[in-house]
Design an enzyme around this catalytic site. Structure first.
Site, PDB file in Angstrom:
ATOM      1  N   CYS A  42      34.925  46.434  36.142  1.00 26.38           N
ATOM      2  CA  CYS A  42      35.644  47.639  36.558  1.00 26.38           C
ATOM      3  C   CYS A  42      36.292  47.534  37.926  1.00 26.38           C
ATOM      4  CB  CYS A  42      34.701  48.844  36.549  1.00 26.38           C
ATOM      5  SG  CYS A  42      33.987  49.180  34.928  1.00 26.38           S
ATOM      6  N   CYS A  76      31.503  51.219  40.934  1.00 23.73           N
ATOM      7  CA  CYS A  76      30.381  50.550  40.295  1.00 23.73           C
ATOM      8  C   CYS A  76      30.937  49.501  39.340  1.00 23.73           C
ATOM      9  CB  CYS A  76      29.499  51.546  39.555  1.00 23.73           C
ATOM     10  SG  CYS A  76      30.321  52.410  38.198  1.00 23.73           S
ATOM     11  N   HIS A  93      40.063  55.580  32.879  1.00 25.17           N
ATOM     12  CA  HIS A  93      39.620  54.384  33.604  1.00 25.17           C
ATOM     13  C   HIS A  93      40.098  53.128  32.871  1.00 25.17           C
ATOM     14  CE1 HIS A  93      37.188  51.457  35.546  1.00 25.17           C
ATOM     15  NE2 HIS A  93      36.013  51.724  34.989  1.00 25.17           N
TER      16      HIS A  93
END
Length: 403
Positions: free
Chosen positions: A91, A389, A359
């Site tokens: 991510c 994160c 996202h």
């Protein structure tokens, strides 16, 4: 050491990430070239203007494979002498691309870079690369592997967050995102996606649900409860790792977790000489970068130690930061950040986050850096911190300061 400046930051709108989404027929390659061409045109880049294109992309298979970064350079209007580097830090891939670029500039390895990332999650689904940590028992059992949704629920259980707290954060994210679009706060960075005929396909984030309220979220079932308690029973594995927990409290659902979407973003990073050569005014300096590893089961608490590390490395305190972007992978991630640092929620994700707008894994890190920069300028603030994160237990952070 040479300073690394941000000269520009752009992103595409985020599409729904489903087959009925506006961007489903648009590949990661096309989304990438949209961003690369926009940065070239907006900044009048000619020839071998940047040292490299560093591009994050998490699921590097099928049409996303074969060093998508280099393919994107060749498919774009950039000079073919510019190479490309595809990276994957899950991510945080888009942020790590920017951080690598900044540190290369600081170290004197080239005057400028384009860095960012992309993910077309409607076309190449998350997990379709078959990660060893999830499917190879030689590592999965030793690390007590659980899916990220279970990890988010473990955070909620460990740190005492309720379903109502998570839902309230989600409602506020939707409200802020809608207000930001209504106020045209993203105009400086948004580059519309167009088809081969030059017609606009998407010019606004389409995942948003501005009418979201506590009542509508209250009707949603926990998304990871069955996965945890029934099949394949990941809760039992988690409780073996954390025996002090009596049970995992499943509070996350589709409405308070990040949206699966398509999108791309890029940042133009360079030294002072580069700006002078192209007549560009730097917008911010990349003051510090950081990354760290942590417990791979709870996995998503990375913004806390990453922020602690970046503050220590930079000699700063949390009170020195004016605005924060903490990626809303799940509501509990942001709640834990607030809890750990006591930061005023009004300073975090001012314009909403991934719960409201989605996202796109490889792009989000670059998106939130650009969003942070735009908001610092809008509010006439100086210093901002962006953090995410990361799957498998990592965290990343970037501190920028306006110049």
């Amino acid at each position: 050491m040479t300073e690394a400046y941000i000269y520009d930051a752009v992103r595409t709108p985020r599409g729904k990430g489903r087959k009925d989404g506006s961007l489903h027929e648009v590949s990661s390659l096309s989304l990438s070239t949209t961003v690369l061409n926009a940065l070239k045109e907006r900044n009048n880049l000619e020839g071998h203007a940047v040292e490299d294109v560093i591009w994050g992309n998490v699921t590097q298979v099928k049409e996303n494979g074969g060093c998508l970064a280099r393919t994107a350079v060749l498919a774009s209007d950039l000079d073919e002498r510019i190479p490309g580097l595809a990276i994957n830090r899950f991510c945080a891939s888009g942020m790590e691309a920017v951080n690598i670029a900044a540190n290369q500039v600081k170290g004197g390895a080239g005057k400028a870079y384009i860095a960012g990332g992309v993910e077309a999650m409607s076309r190449v689904p998350m997990g379709s690369d078959g990660a060893a940590m999830a499917v190879d028992p030689s590592i999965a059992m030793d690390m007590y592997f659980v899916p990220q949704g279970i990890s988010a629920d473990i955070i909620a259980t460990e740190y005492g967050f309720t379903r109502d707290q998570a839902d309230q954060l989600a409602v506020e994210s939707q409200r802020r995102a809608a207000a930001a679009w209504e106020d045209n706060r993203f105009n400086k960075s948004i580059v519309a996606v167009k088809d081969v005929n030059g017609l606009t396909i998407l010019d606004q984030d389409e995942y948003m649900r501005p009418g979201t309220d506590m009542q509508s979220l209250g009707g949603l079932k926990p998304a990871f409860k069955e996965q945890g308690e029934v099949m394949p029973g990941f809760d039992k594995l988690a409780l073996m790792k954390y025996p002090h927990l009596e049970k995992v409290n499943h509070i996350h659902h589709a409405g308070n977790s990040s949206g699966i979407v398509d999108g791309s973003a890029g940042v133009l990073v360079g030294n002072k000489q580069f700006g002078e050569e192209y007549g560009l005014k730097p917008r911010a300096i990349i003051r510090q970068t950081a990354k760290i590893g942590l417990d791979p089961t709870i996995m998503l608490t990375g913004p806390v130690p990453a922020t602690q590390k970046i503050l220590q490395d930079s000699g700063m305190a949390i009170s020195d930061i004016d605005l924060f972007e903490v990626n809303e992978a799940f509501a509990s991630v942001v709640l834990r950040f607030q809890q750990a640092f006591g930061v005023d929620p009004q300073l975090i994700n001012v314009n909403g986050g991934s719960i409201a707008m989605g996202h796109p894994l490889g792009a989000t890190g670059a998106i939130i850096i650009g969003t942070l920069l735009d908001e610092l300028e809008r509010q006439d603030k100086e210093v901002g911190l962006a953090t995410l994160c990361i799957a498998s237990g990592m965290g990343a952070a970037t501190i920028i300061e306006r110049v």
